[in-house]
Motif scaffolding. Sequence first.
Motif, PDB file in Angstrom:
ATOM      1  N   ARG A  53       0.818  -1.219   0.000  1.00  0.00           N
ATOM      2  CA  ARG A  53       0.000   0.000   0.000  1.00  0.00           C
ATOM      3  C   ARG A  53       0.849   1.265   0.000  1.00  0.00           C
ATOM      4  NH1 ARG A  53      -2.071   0.741   4.468  1.00  0.00           N
ATOM      5  NH2 ARG A  53      -3.311   2.516   3.871  1.00  0.00           N
ATOM      6  N   CYS A  54       2.155   1.137   0.205  1.00  0.00           N
ATOM      7  CA  CYS A  54       3.013   2.316   0.164  1.00  0.00           C
ATOM      8  C   CYS A  54       3.218   2.811  -1.272  1.00  0.00           C
ATOM      9  CB  CYS A  54       4.359   2.040   0.815  1.00  0.00           C
ATOM     10  SG  CYS A  54       5.367   0.806  -0.029  1.00  0.00           S
ATOM     11  N   GLN A  55       2.866   1.987  -2.260  1.00  0.00           N
ATOM     12  CA  GLN A  55       2.963   2.408  -3.653  1.00  0.00           C
ATOM     13  C   GLN A  55       1.899   3.455  -3.974  1.00  0.00           C
ATOM     14  OE1 GLN A  55       3.826  -1.089  -6.555  1.00  0.00           O
ATOM     15  NE2 GLN A  55       2.262  -1.797  -5.142  1.00  0.00           N
ATOM     16  N   PRO A  56       2.069   4.202  -5.081  1.00  0.00           N
ATOM     17  CA  PRO A  56       0.960   5.027  -5.569  1.00  0.00           C
ATOM     18  C   PRO A  56      -0.255   4.150  -5.850  1.00  0.00           C
ATOM     19  CG  PRO A  56       3.005   5.640  -6.658  1.00  0.00           C
ATOM     20  CD  PRO A  56       3.301   4.396  -5.872  1.00  0.00           C
ATOM     21  N   GLN A  57      -1.411   4.606  -5.434  1.00  0.00           N
ATOM     22  CA  GLN A  57      -2.625   3.828  -5.605  1.00  0.00           C
ATOM     23  C   GLN A  57      -3.431   4.245  -6.831  1.00  0.00           C
ATOM     24  OE1 GLN A  57      -3.410   1.053  -3.448  1.00  0.00           O
ATOM     25  NE2 GLN A  57      -1.238   1.547  -3.093  1.00  0.00           N
ATOM     26  N   GLN A  58      -2.999   5.273  -7.532  1.00  0.00           N
ATOM     27  CA  GLN A  58      -3.743   5.759  -8.687  1.00  0.00           C
ATOM     28  C   GLN A  58      -3.803   4.704  -9.776  1.00  0.00           C
ATOM     29  OE1 GLN A  58      -0.506   8.464  -9.035  1.00  0.00           O
ATOM     30  NE2 GLN A  58      -0.410   8.178 -11.232  1.00  0.00           N
ATOM     31  N   ARG A  59      -4.823   4.789 -10.614  1.00  0.00           N
ATOM     32  CA  ARG A  59      -5.089   3.770 -11.625  1.00  0.00           C
ATOM     33  C   ARG A  59      -3.948   3.626 -12.629  1.00  0.00           C
ATOM     34  NH1 ARG A  59      -6.579   5.934 -16.324  1.00  0.00           N
ATOM     35  NH2 ARG A  59      -7.647   4.055 -17.018  1.00  0.00           N
ATOM     36  N   GLU A  60      -3.319   4.741 -13.032  1.00  0.00           N
ATOM     37  CA  GLU A  60      -2.275   4.675 -14.056  1.00  0.00           C
ATOM     38  C   GLU A  60      -1.088   3.847 -13.583  1.00  0.00           C
ATOM     39  OE1 GLU A  60      -4.910   8.009 -14.521  1.00  0.00           O
ATOM     40  OE2 GLU A  60      -3.490   7.623 -12.891  1.00  0.00           O
ATOM     41  N   TYR A  61      -0.673   4.064 -12.336  1.00  0.00           N
ATOM     42  CA  TYR A  61       0.456   3.305 -11.785  1.00  0.00           C
ATOM     43  C   TYR A  61       0.077   1.853 -11.577  1.00  0.00           C
ATOM     44  CZ  TYR A  61       4.037   1.665  -8.556  1.00  0.00           C
ATOM     45  OH  TYR A  61       5.026   0.934  -7.965  1.00  0.00           O
ATOM     46  N   GLN A  62      -1.063   1.619 -10.955  1.00  0.00           N
ATOM     47  CA  GLN A  62      -1.462   0.251 -10.631  1.00  0.00           C
ATOM     48  C   GLN A  62      -1.637  -0.593 -11.891  1.00  0.00           C
ATOM     49  OE1 GLN A  62      -1.991  -1.335  -7.612  1.00  0.00           O
ATOM     50  NE2 GLN A  62      -1.095   0.416  -6.557  1.00  0.00           N
ATOM     51  N   GLN A  63      -2.263  -0.043 -12.911  1.00  0.00           N
ATOM     52  CA  GLN A  63      -2.474  -0.807 -14.140  1.00  0.00           C
ATOM     53  C   GLN A  63      -1.149  -1.097 -14.842  1.00  0.00           C
ATOM     54  OE1 GLN A  63      -5.315   1.393 -16.521  1.00  0.00           O
ATOM     55  NE2 GLN A  63      -7.038   0.823 -15.223  1.00  0.00           N
ATOM     56  N   LEU A  64      -0.227  -0.122 -14.801  1.00  0.00           N
ATOM     57  CA  LEU A  64       1.053  -0.314 -15.457  1.00  0.00           C
ATOM     58  C   LEU A  64       1.910  -1.339 -14.714  1.00  0.00           C
ATOM     59  CD1 LEU A  64       2.260   0.942 -18.020  1.00  0.00           C
ATOM     60  CD2 LEU A  64       3.578   2.455 -16.551  1.00  0.00           C
ATOM     61  N   GLN A  65       1.857  -1.322 -13.376  1.00  0.00           N
ATOM     62  CA  GLN A  65       2.617  -2.302 -12.598  1.00  0.00           C
ATOM     63  C   GLN A  65       2.099  -3.714 -12.875  1.00  0.00           C
ATOM     64  OE1 GLN A  65       1.626  -4.210  -9.447  1.00  0.00           O
ATOM     65  NE2 GLN A  65       3.546  -5.235  -9.972  1.00  0.00           N
ATOM     66  N   GLN A  66       0.794  -3.857 -12.950  1.00  0.00           N
ATOM     67  CA  GLN A  66       0.226  -5.173 -13.255  1.00  0.00           C
ATOM     68  C   GLN A  66       0.583  -5.609 -14.674  1.00  0.00           C
ATOM     69  OE1 GLN A  66      -3.948  -4.585 -12.397  1.00  0.00           O
ATOM     70  NE2 GLN A  66      -3.490  -3.960 -10.284  1.00  0.00           N
ATOM     71  N   ALA A  67       0.663  -4.644 -15.596  1.00  0.00           N
ATOM     72  CA  ALA A  67       1.062  -4.971 -16.965  1.00  0.00           C
ATOM     73  C   ALA A  67       2.513  -5.450 -17.005  1.00  0.00           C
ATOM     74  CB  ALA A  67       0.877  -3.750 -17.865  1.00  0.00           C
ATOM     75  N   LEU A  68       3.381  -4.831 -16.225  1.00  0.00           N
ATOM     76  CA  LEU A  68       4.775  -5.267 -16.165  1.00  0.00           C
ATOM     77  C   LEU A  68       4.868  -6.675 -15.585  1.00  0.00           C
ATOM     78  CD1 LEU A  68       7.811  -4.912 -16.410  1.00  0.00           C
ATOM     79  CD2 LEU A  68       7.783  -3.621 -14.261  1.00  0.00           C
ATOM     80  N   ALA A  69       4.083  -6.956 -14.551  1.00  0.00           N
ATOM     81  CA  ALA A  69       4.093  -8.303 -13.960  1.00  0.00           C
ATOM     82  C   ALA A  69       3.686  -9.337 -15.006  1.00  0.00           C
ATOM     83  CB  ALA A  69       3.158  -8.344 -12.748  1.00  0.00           C
ATOM     84  N   ARG A  70       2.674  -9.011 -15.805  1.00  0.00           N
ATOM     85  CA  ARG A  70       2.249  -9.949 -16.861  1.00  0.00           C
ATOM     86  C   ARG A  70       3.324 -10.054 -17.941  1.00  0.00           C
ATOM     87  NH1 ARG A  70      -2.658  -7.191 -15.924  1.00  0.00           N
ATOM     88  NH2 ARG A  70      -2.277  -5.836 -17.726  1.00  0.00           N
ATOM     89  N   TRP A  71       3.981  -8.943 -18.267  1.00  0.00           N
ATOM     90  CA  TRP A  71       5.018  -8.922 -19.295  1.00  0.00           C
ATOM     91  C   TRP A  71       6.176  -9.851 -18.923  1.00  0.00           C
ATOM     92  CZ3 TRP A  71       4.787  -6.500 -23.977  1.00  0.00           C
ATOM     93  CH2 TRP A  71       5.965  -6.381 -24.705  1.00  0.00           C
ATOM     94  N   ARG A  72       6.460  -9.925 -17.625  1.00  0.00           N
ATOM     95  CA  ARG A  72       7.586 -10.725 -17.158  1.00  0.00           C
ATOM     96  C   ARG A  72       7.204 -12.178 -16.887  1.00  0.00           C
ATOM     97  NH1 ARG A  72      12.142  -7.777 -16.350  1.00  0.00           N
ATOM     98  NH2 ARG A  72      13.034  -9.729 -15.611  1.00  0.00           N
ATOM     99  N   GLN A  73       5.961 -12.539 -17.045  1.00  0.00           N
ATOM    100  CA  GLN A  73       5.569 -13.928 -16.826  1.00  0.00           C
ATOM    101  C   GLN A  73       6.227 -14.849 -17.846  1.00  0.00           C
ATOM    102  OE1 GLN A  73       1.285 -14.015 -16.758  1.00  0.00           O
ATOM    103  NE2 GLN A  73       1.160 -13.180 -14.701  1.00  0.00           N
ATOM    104  N   ARG A  74       6.482 -14.307 -19.036  1.00  0.00           N
ATOM    105  CA  ARG A  74       7.229 -15.063 -20.034  1.00  0.00           C
ATOM    106  C   ARG A  74       8.686 -14.633 -19.939  1.00  0.00           C
ATOM    107  NH1 ARG A  74       5.619 -14.291 -26.148  1.00  0.00           N
ATOM    108  NH2 ARG A  74       7.417 -12.900 -26.231  1.00  0.00           N
ATOM    109  N   PRO A  75       9.629 -15.568 -19.735  1.00  0.00           N
ATOM    110  CA  PRO A  75      11.043 -15.180 -19.577  1.00  0.00           C
ATOM    111  C   PRO A  75      11.517 -14.309 -20.730  1.00  0.00           C
ATOM    112  CG  PRO A  75      10.734 -17.505 -19.080  1.00  0.00           C
ATOM    113  CD  PRO A  75       9.427 -17.023 -19.638  1.00  0.00           C
TER     114      PRO A  75
END
Length: 485
Positions: free
Chosen positions: A199-221
């Motif tokens: 929760r210490c991260q920015p909670q705004q939609r732009e940051y949260q959506q982009l962080q989740q996109a990066l997590a998905r991007w890295r699911q494939r090595p």
Amino acid sequence: MQLIGHLLLALLLTLAAASPARKPQPLLRAHLAEPSAQSAPDSLPLRIRALLADTAVTAGHRPLLCHDGRGTNAFYSRRDYAPAWSAGSQVSASGHAALALLQKVEEYGLQPNNYHVPALQALAKSIGPAGASARQRIRQARFEILLTDGLLRFALHLRRGQLRELKPSPLEKADSLFEPSAWLARALEAPEFVPELLRCQPQQREYQQLQQALARWRQRPLGRDSVRIRRAQQLALTLERWRWQAIPDSNYVLVNLPAYALEVVHGDTVLQTHRLVIGKPESPTPTLSSKLRVFTLAPEWRVPYSIATEEILPRLRDNPRYAARHNFSIYNAQGELIDPTEVDWWDVRKKRFYYTIRQNPGPGNALGSVIFRFRNPYEVYLHATYDTRDFKRPYRALGHGCMRMERPMELASYLVGADSLRATLPSEAELAAAPVPRRVTLAHPVPLHVRYATCAVVAGQLRFYADVYKQDEALRQQLFGRGVN
């Protein structure tokens, strides 16, 4: 007298021989000291305390290197140096969860080596149910301290970014600055440790959506795919920028310069999207935060000095009637309206330009039907335009620094909200037909944020944008070096 002296010396030697010899006391070193049977139950807190106090460098020994030794010590001091990540002689469930989180820091655009991850993985494998031996306690104490220090730095980077650790985030206030050790302590007491810490991260939609996109991007090595690696780095450096310029508001107007777009955001919903024309690379639109408090319908344009001397003066030299054709009024140094056809513009120089040029409201006015003014040190604004052809271009960094927007009256209608003014706002066609300036002050100012993000999630899709102002590469090298071309 000599005989008495010999007798006294003999007596002293006899007493010394009869006294037990005193052994030298060893220094308190967590890697050397052996706990006694009596102190064994408390040996892990003692080891933690000793390691935190151990700063001396000696032959064959270097103390633990903490990124935030003061914060780590404050964390354990609050709990009287009791272990936070251990259960008996093993790593606890919270310890495993914390280590698993640090092992996934690349999903947040960070790098494992900055948080002791390799050392923690090796220590975790060496800690087991082998009993409370001295070596076991040493390894546990080292694991405890390195894990805490890694989590503190991780939390600080999530909050403020890697390159601006000392600069408070926009999410912080002067009387409540972010304290990682206190945040970590509270997260550890929460029912779910990891979500609470994050929760210490920015909670705004732009940051949260982009962080989740990066997590998905890295699911494939990523392997050696240079394109995918650079895209992952682009996502990471954009997250870094968002941490520097986090948005504390829930309802706001957002401009993303590389996207040439303005969005009206309400919570997690985008209510409006408008295409923009932004400043050219040689006169870039700056990033900023302000508030929309007022707008002017059918505005007059007071031409900036640079535009007057560099763009309008050459045209006046070619044809003084240029002013009338484009609805310009020209005033002398005394503020008197003059006839531009009576001036020898070839005799006027940039350094001796004592005139003021204003463009009257109506068709052809560079500000269009409405201008949204807001406080900023750059003298840039958001405004309409009567020439909408540029909005069809894919490349729209064409202006002098201000932002031109399409469909501006939709934004004006949103800003006045349920106010009675909404019903009386004219259309752009009506303003063109009867261009009478009118100033509208908002009952409720709306935050405005201008940002630079070369990737974003739009309508659920990850999009990458051209680095129009060439700002990404320098940041990429600061974060990742020159490894990938």
